[in-house]
Every structure is written in structure tokens, then in C-alpha cells.
Design a protein around this motif. Structure first.
Motif, PDB file in Angstrom:
ATOM      1  N   VAL A   1       0.760  -1.121   0.041  1.00 36.94           N
ATOM      2  CA  VAL A   1      -0.237  -0.159   0.050  1.00 36.94           C
ATOM      3  C   VAL A   1       0.784   1.367  -0.127  1.00 36.94           C
ATOM      4  N   LYS A   2       0.363   2.384  -0.629  1.00 37.51           N
ATOM      5  CA  LYS A   2       0.957   3.506  -0.529  1.00 37.51           C
ATOM      6  C   LYS A   2       1.332   4.299   0.834  1.00 37.51           C
ATOM      7  N   GLY A   3       0.368   4.002   1.856  1.00 36.16           N
ATOM      8  CA  GLY A   3       0.525   4.560   3.030  1.00 36.16           C
ATOM      9  C   GLY A   3      -0.708   4.058   3.919  1.00 36.16           C
ATOM     10  N   ILE A   4      -0.493   4.403   5.178  1.00 37.48           N
ATOM     11  CA  ILE A   4      -1.542   3.732   6.236  1.00 37.48           C
ATOM     12  C   ILE A   4      -1.974   4.870   7.323  1.00 37.48           C
ATOM     13  N   ALA A   5      -2.936   5.611   7.293  1.00 38.28           N
ATOM     14  CA  ALA A   5      -3.387   6.357   8.167  1.00 38.28           C
ATOM     15  C   ALA A   5      -4.078   5.559   9.463  1.00 38.28           C
ATOM     16  N   PHE A   6      -3.577   5.089  10.284  1.00 33.88           N
ATOM     17  CA  PHE A   6      -3.905   4.076  11.482  1.00 33.88           C
ATOM     18  C   PHE A   6      -4.649   5.057  12.498  1.00 33.88           C
ATOM     19  N   ASN A   7      -5.999   5.583  12.277  1.00 33.17           N
ATOM     20  CA  ASN A   7      -6.774   6.312  12.990  1.00 33.17           C
ATOM     21  C   ASN A   7      -7.539   5.475  14.089  1.00 33.17           C
ATOM     22  N   VAL A   8      -6.401   5.048  15.185  1.00 32.81           N
ATOM     23  CA  VAL A   8      -6.826   4.293  16.122  1.00 32.81           C
ATOM     24  C   VAL A   8      -5.922   4.919  17.526  1.00 32.81           C
ATOM     25  N   LEU A   9      -6.848   5.303  18.665  1.00 33.85           N
ATOM     26  CA  LEU A   9      -5.578   6.040  19.548  1.00 33.85           C
ATOM     27  C   LEU A   9      -4.931   4.812  20.347  1.00 33.85           C
ATOM     28  N   LEU A  10      -3.639   5.253  20.317  1.00 34.62           N
ATOM     29  CA  LEU A  10      -2.714   4.222  21.243  1.00 34.62           C
ATOM     30  C   LEU A  10      -1.694   4.990  22.059  1.00 34.62           C
ATOM     31  N   SER A  11      -2.606   5.359  23.147  1.00 33.27           N
ATOM     32  CA  SER A  11      -1.862   6.433  24.138  1.00 33.27           C
ATOM     33  C   SER A  11      -1.731   5.867  25.222  1.00 33.27           C
ATOM     34  N   GLU A  12      -1.991   4.522  25.451  1.00 33.70           N
ATOM     35  CA  GLU A  12      -1.522   3.817  26.806  1.00 33.70           C
ATOM     36  C   GLU A  12      -1.110   2.456  26.495  1.00 33.70           C
ATOM     37  N   PRO A  13      -0.029   2.060  27.562  1.00 33.26           N
ATOM     38  CA  PRO A  13       0.495   0.971  26.854  1.00 33.26           C
ATOM     39  C   PRO A  13      -0.450  -0.416  27.396  1.00 33.26           C
ATOM     40  N   ALA A  14      -0.206  -1.500  26.707  1.00 30.96           N
ATOM     41  CA  ALA A  14      -1.058  -2.496  27.086  1.00 30.96           C
ATOM     42  C   ALA A  14      -0.368  -3.200  28.274  1.00 30.96           C
ATOM     43  N   LEU A  15      -0.752  -3.047  29.637  1.00 36.18           N
ATOM     44  CA  LEU A  15      -0.060  -3.312  30.717  1.00 36.18           C
ATOM     45  C   LEU A  15       0.054  -5.122  30.760  1.00 36.18           C
ATOM     46  N   PHE A  16      -0.944  -5.741  30.263  1.00 34.38           N
ATOM     47  CA  PHE A  16      -0.855  -7.156  30.406  1.00 34.38           C
ATOM     48  C   PHE A  16      -0.414  -7.838  29.253  1.00 34.38           C
ATOM     49  N   ASP A  17       0.106  -7.249  28.232  1.00 30.01           N
ATOM     50  CA  ASP A  17       0.629  -7.754  27.047  1.00 30.01           C
ATOM     51  C   ASP A  17       1.567  -6.775  26.350  1.00 30.01           C
ATOM     52  N   PRO A  18       2.618  -6.548  27.274  1.00 29.01           N
ATOM     53  CA  PRO A  18       3.605  -5.656  26.494  1.00 29.01           C
ATOM     54  C   PRO A  18       4.308  -6.355  25.386  1.00 29.01           C
ATOM     55  N   GLU A  19       4.431  -7.498  25.019  1.00 24.67           N
ATOM     56  CA  GLU A  19       5.020  -8.176  23.993  1.00 24.67           C
ATOM     57  C   GLU A  19       4.124  -7.595  22.792  1.00 24.67           C
ATOM     58  N   GLY A  20       2.764  -7.578  22.773  1.00 21.09           N
ATOM     59  CA  GLY A  20       1.902  -7.265  22.019  1.00 21.09           C
ATOM     60  C   GLY A  20       2.242  -5.626  21.140  1.00 21.09           C
ATOM     61  N   ASP A  21       2.667  -4.812  22.250  1.00 22.01           N
ATOM     62  CA  ASP A  21       3.020  -3.449  22.039  1.00 22.01           C
ATOM     63  C   ASP A  21       4.305  -3.523  21.367  1.00 22.01           C
ATOM     64  N   ALA A  22       5.420  -4.349  21.550  1.00 20.08           N
ATOM     65  CA  ALA A  22       6.380  -4.323  20.851  1.00 20.08           C
ATOM     66  C   ALA A  22       6.510  -4.907  19.584  1.00 20.08           C
ATOM     67  N   LEU A  23       5.318  -5.998  19.481  1.00 15.48           N
ATOM     68  CA  LEU A  23       5.114  -6.584  17.983  1.00 15.48           C
ATOM     69  C   LEU A  23       4.677  -5.356  16.946  1.00 15.48           C
ATOM     70  N   LEU A  24       3.768  -4.765  17.655  1.00 17.95           N
ATOM     71  CA  LEU A  24       3.210  -3.538  16.750  1.00 17.95           C
ATOM     72  C   LEU A  24       4.174  -2.647  16.347  1.00 17.95           C
ATOM     73  N   ALA A  25       4.888  -2.179  17.308  1.00 14.03           N
ATOM     74  CA  ALA A  25       5.791  -1.163  17.134  1.00 14.03           C
ATOM     75  C   ALA A  25       6.960  -1.605  16.077  1.00 14.03           C
ATOM     76  N   ARG A  26       7.079  -2.804  15.832  1.00  9.53           N
ATOM     77  CA  ARG A  26       8.156  -3.378  14.970  1.00  9.53           C
ATOM     78  C   ARG A  26       7.356  -3.284  13.700  1.00  9.53           C
ATOM     79  N   ALA A  27       6.019  -3.880  13.302  1.00  7.40           N
ATOM     80  CA  ALA A  27       5.451  -3.954  12.438  1.00  7.40           C
ATOM     81  C   ALA A  27       5.149  -2.513  11.824  1.00  7.40           C
ATOM     82  N   ILE A  28       4.926  -1.404  12.632  1.00  2.00           N
ATOM     83  CA  ILE A  28       4.986  -0.142  12.223  1.00  2.00           C
ATOM     84  C   ILE A  28       6.163   0.487  11.829  1.00  2.00           C
TER      85      ILE A  28
END
Length: 569
Positions: free
Chosen positions: A91-118
Motif C-alpha cells: 500500500v502507498k501509506g496507512i493512516a491508522f486512526n486508532v488511539l494508542l496513547s496507553e501501553p497494554a499492561l497485560f501484554d507488553p509483547e503485543g506493544d513491541a510487535l506492533l511497534a516493530r510492524a509499524i
């Protein structure tokens, strides 16, 4: 009825034009027409609605996705999988219009996976939102958590600007806390291919700053205001379900090389707004709002509101234009330039919107023009009414107006118990005057008598009328018989002075003439009607003529009249 259109006097017209311009400026700057401005804009902007760009695809977090993937919020691992799927489809670009202002306290690995995918995508922009800490409190920026912000290609504010009526007409291409440092989310997506920090040639109305006081670091500051021409309907873009993309049910060709906006569209999960001109029952998600903003930027179709100063200047010029045009002989009748200007104002607004991508509200100018037209119609009706009730030659009241006034004053006299006097008179030997000196001399005599009568009946309720031919009447409310007789005598005196032609009199000077007067005074307790009152005064006039003319008689009984000016003046 076609009324004559005299040549307008330029000074009164010019002063009126200045007043109209000042009123238009006042109406514009006061903002009283804002609701009507919005209503007109909603109707006109529908004609400028652009088509949905096929390169924009909306990925919806919809009811179907919730049913398959479970309750919201989902694990960040799921979002990481979606970003990877979109990356693989190029794709040319992605506007991911979902608020991600707080860490997932019970799944920090999920945050790391999303950060690497981004980070792997390198084409993801994330939203920044402004929210008050508490009701009527200071505002804070809700940003993605640091690891997401560091991985994103860019950040952009996702504010959906709503007017007081809940309609999303505008957008701000830059905004931020303390200064407008964030581009709009759609703009941030479009700027991925531009050099860092480049604003390009952004459209929109700039923020007005005085430079005296810096913006507060706690204020949400906006800049580059534009009106968004929404597609019709606002969700006319290609929509696909989040779960279908995640599970590869969507052909890669549908996504490859396109701009993707991901966001919530499921009922009750995000802010909703209404697009201009849409029914109150319809709503638009924040995702569709961003898709329309992106569509506007791609097509260079942003509508810039004219500045408040130019709005006031244009409204002032258009409001004064009919009065200035009416000085031209071909447009002398004021309604013609007024109608032309009102039509031209609407056409100008439409052309500026459609082809200039500028919004100029025609409402303040139309309001002032309509007010001017209403006043003109009112004056025309009053003038027509006066002409219908006036004698064309002398300007006095005519028979119709006199009959109405006699009936009305008689009713008042009955209620109040005050006397009501009526003088009826003829010019003596008027036919002979016309035959020997011509009709011009006769007309001059009629006008002269009218002026003399007006000079002797000056109270607000006194009425002087020409009943027809050389017959005149003077209605005198609250006037006794003695006072009426005195007025009749002064009329004879005035006519005698008038008869002495001054040295050097011209042909237009009225010839000497006299008049006979009949008087009747209505007193309380008399049951006479309007016809009776007039007939009695007329009978007294007949007696004055029989007695030799140039005198006044007053009606005293059923068949009696006495002379009240026994000697000739």
C-alpha cells in the motif's frame, strides 16, 4: 401601476449607499447570520462535491470484525498482523486512526510487535488527539506511547472540527497545543513522499495573530482553516472490513498502491458527525472524515473561507451597488439594480465556490439588499396610497379620503362630545374665469386656494380636500362654530390680499378671485350622519352664493343659514 421615475439626486443616494455598506459590515462582523450562512453553504457545496478517489480505501473496524475478533479493544498483536498484511500488499501509506496513547499492561509483547510492524512498514501515520483533563479544564495532547511514536513515519492530529449544530464543515490542516505544529492526519499521510518539515503550498485561511501576546501553551491552536467538500454520500469510498483484510479475503490488487485509512465505524465506538447537506438521521465516522480530507488534498479541492475583512468588504460593496447603479439612466428604477445585484451576489458566491474554491457567504449582502428592497416597496406603497387619496393638481386630499375622514371624525366627536366644524367652498364664477383667461389660469387659482386653505388648517387632524372641480372642503375637529367662522373670515382676507397682483407679476401668477363658503358645526347630541353634516354645510354655501357670493354663511337650523362675514373684505 407604473409610477414616474424622476432623476435620482446623487447626494442622498450616495449617503444611503454609505449607510448600506456600513450596515453590511456591521452584520458581517457581528456574526448574527452564522446559522443562515451555514444553511446556504450546505446547499451550495453539494454542487461542488468531488468524486471519491479510487486510490483511497477505508478499512473498517465494523460489526463484522467485532463479531469475528471479539470485544474491543483488541490485542496489539492483531493490529501488528494487519499492518504487516498491508505492507505485504504494497500500500502507498496507512493512516491508522486508532488511539494508542496507553501501553497494554497485560501484554507488553503485543506493544513491541506492533511497534516493530509499524517500523517495518515505514508508511504508517498515527493520530494525536486533544482532550481536556477535566470539564472546562486545561487541554492535553493524547499521543501514541513513545515506542509507537518513534516507529511511526509521522504523527498527525485527528481532530474532527464540528460546528455548533453538529455538522463537520471545516478542518484545520495544522493544529497543536501552544502552536499549530501537527499536520492533520490525512495531510501527514499525504506528506510521506515530501521532504521532512515541508508544508508545501497549503491551502486554507491563516490564523490571525496580533503578535502582542504569544499563544498559551495550554491552548489548542489551529491554522490553515479549510472547508471540506465531502463526497456524496460522505462514505462513497471503497470500504473493506478489518477482519477480511486480516484474513486475506481481499484481493491484494484492491489495496496495492492505494492510500489506506484504518478506523472505527462500528456503532457506538467512536465520534460521529454529519456532513453538510446530509439529513439529520445520517452520520459520518471519524474515519470517513479523514478519508474525505485526504480526498480533498489529493484533488486539490480544498475550499478556503475568505477572510473576515474581505467578507465585510465584498458585502459592503454589493450592498451599496444598487444605489450607485441607480444613478445610471438605464437603471434609474431602484428595483432593477437591486434585483440584478441580489442575483449577482448568489451567482458570485456559487462561482467562487465552484471554480475558485473560495467560500464567500452571500447572506449579509442579501440581508441588507432585502431590507433595502423592503423599504423601497414600503415607500412605493405609501406613495401609491397617497396618490390614490390625493388630488393630482393641488396635492390636497381627494373626495374618497375626505369622506373617510368625515365619517371617522364624526364618530370621534360623538364619543368625545367635542364640536366638529366643516367648511365647504366654491371659487366664484370659476367657469367664467376659465373661459376668459384659460384653463392654465383656472388651475393656478385652484392651486392658490389650496395653499391658502392649508395655511389656515395647520393642526395635525385638520384636513383640506378638493372635492372636485372648484369645490373644496376644510374639516376642523374640535372647532367651535365661532372659531370656524373666524377661519372663514381669514380665508376671505387672504383671498383679498391675493387679488392685489404685485408689480411685475407674470403670466403664471394666479388671477384675482373670490370664494363663497358654507359652514356647519356638529354639536354633541346631534344624530346627524356624515351625509347630513355635508348637506348642511353645502346648503349654507348655496345661501352664500344666493346672497351675492364672496361671503360665508353658517347653517343654524333645518332650513336656515346666517351670514358670518356680513361685509365684503
Amino acid at each position: 401601476m407604473n409610477l414616474p421615475s424622476p432623476t435620482p439626486k446623487w447626494k442622498p443616494r450616495l449617503l444611503t449607499a454609505v449607510g448600506a455598506a456600513a450596515l453590511a459590515i456591521l452584520v458581517t462582523l457581528s456574526g448574527v447570520t452564522a446559522p443562515l450562512d451555514a444553511w446556504v453553504y450546505d446547499r451550495l457545496v453539494l454542487g461542488a462535491a468531488p468524486d471519491a478517489d479510487p486510490r483511497i480505501v477505508v478499512v473498517d473496524i465494523d460489526q463484522k470484525s467485532l463479531a469475528e475478533l471479539g470485544r474491543w479493544p483488541w490485542s496489539r498483536r492483531t493490529h501488528a498482523q494487519l499492518v504487516d498484511r498491508l505492507r505485504l500488499t504494497e500500500v502507498k501509506g496507512i493512516a491508522f486512526n486508532v488511539l494508542l496513547s496507553e501501553p497494554a499492561l497485560f501484554d507488553p509483547e503485543g506493544d513491541a510487535l506492533l511497534a516493530r510492524a509499524i517500523s517495518r512498514s515505514g508508511r504508517v501515520v498515527l493520530p494525536v488527539l486533544a482532550e481536556p483533563v477535566q470539564l472546562n479544564g486545561s487541554t492535553v495532547e493524547l499521543m501514541p506511547i513513545p515506542e509507537f511514536a518513534a516507529s511511526a513515519a509521522s504523527l498527525g492530529h485527528a481532530e474532527m472540527a464540528l460546528d455548533d449544530d453538529g455538522v463537520a464543515r471545516s478542518a484545520y490542516l495544522r493544529a497543536g497545543l501552544g502552536s499549530p505544529h501537527w499536520p492533520a492526519l490525512a495531510l501527514a499521510l499525504l506528506q510521506l513522499d515530501q521532504p521532512p518539515g515541508s508544508n508545501g503550498d497549503l491551502p486554507g485561511r491563516r490564523r490571525v495573530t496580533t503578535g502582542l501576546e504569544p499563544a498559551s501553551p495550554y491552548d489548542w491552536v489551529r491554522d490553515y482553516e479549510v472547508r471540506v467538500p465531502f463526497t456524496s454520500p460522505p462514505n462513497a469510498f471503497r470500504h473493506v472490513s478489518y477482519t477480511d483484510v486480516l484474513n486475506q479475503r481481499i484481493p491484494a490488487t484492491l489495496l496495492r498502491g492505494n492510500w489506506v485509512v484504518v478506523g472505527v465505524s462500528a456503532t457506538g465506538m467512536g465520534p460521529l458527525a454529519r456532513a453538510p447537506g446530509q439529513p439529520p438521521t445520517t452520520s459520518m465516522s471519524g474515519t470517513d472524515y479523514q478519508a474525505n480530507l485526504l480526498n480533498m488534498l489529493i484533488k486539490r479541492a480544498a475550499i478556503t473561507p475568505v477572510s473576515e475583512g474581505w467578507q465585510a468588504v465584498l458585502a459592503a460593496v454589493l450592498s451599496a451597488l444598487p444605489l450607485l447603479l441607480s444613478l445610471l439612466p438605464v437603471l434609474r428604477r431602484i428595483w432593477r439594480p437591486t434585483v440584478l445585484t441580489m442575483a449577482g451576489t448568489v451567482v458570485l458566491s456559487m462561482l467562487m465556490l465552484r471554480y475558485g474554491h473560495l467560500w464567500f457567504s452571500p447572506v449579509p449582502a442579501l440581508l441588507v439588499l432585502a431590507l433595502g428592497a423592503s423599504l423601497w416597496v414600503y415607500r412605493l406603497l405609501r406613495r401609491t396610497q397617497r396618490q390614490a387619496q390625493s388630488d393630482a393638481l393641488t396635492g390636497l386630499a381627494n373626495r374618497s379620503r375626505f369622506d373617510h375622514a368625515l365619517d371617522q371624525e364624526l364618530r370621534i366627536a360623538r364619543r368625545s362630545g367635542q364640536p366638529l366644524s366643516l367648511l365647504v367652498m366654491d371659487i366664484d364664477h370659476f367657469k367664467q374665469l376659465n373661459d376668459t383667461q384659460g384653463h392654465a389660469a383656472g388651475d393656478a387659482a385652484l392651486k392658490a386656494l389650496g395653499r391658502i386653505l392649508r395655511s389656515r388648517a395647520r393642526r395635525p387632524r385638520d384636513l383640506v380636500a378638493r372635492l372636485g372641480g372648484d369645490e373644496f372642503a376644510v374639516l376642523l375637529p374640535e372647532t367651535s362654530a365661532q372659531a370656524a367662522a373666524t377661519i372663514a373670515t381669514t380665508i376671505h382676507v387672504d383671498l383679498a390680499h391675493h387679488g392685489r397682483k404685485p408689480h411685475g407679476a407674470t403670466a403664471s401668477t394666479p388671477p384675482p378671485f373670490t370664494a363663497s363658503v358654507g359652514i356647519h358645526t356638529y354639536l354633541s347630541g346631534d344624530e346627524a350622519g356624515p351625509e347630513d353634516v355635508f348637506d348642511r354645510a353645502d346648503a349654507a354655501l348655496y345661501r352664500a352664493k344666493q346672497a351675492g357670493r364672496n361671503r360665508s354663511f353658517s347653517h343654524t337650523g333645518e332650513h336656515e343659514a346666517v351670514e358670518v362675514s356680513p361685509h365684503r373684505v
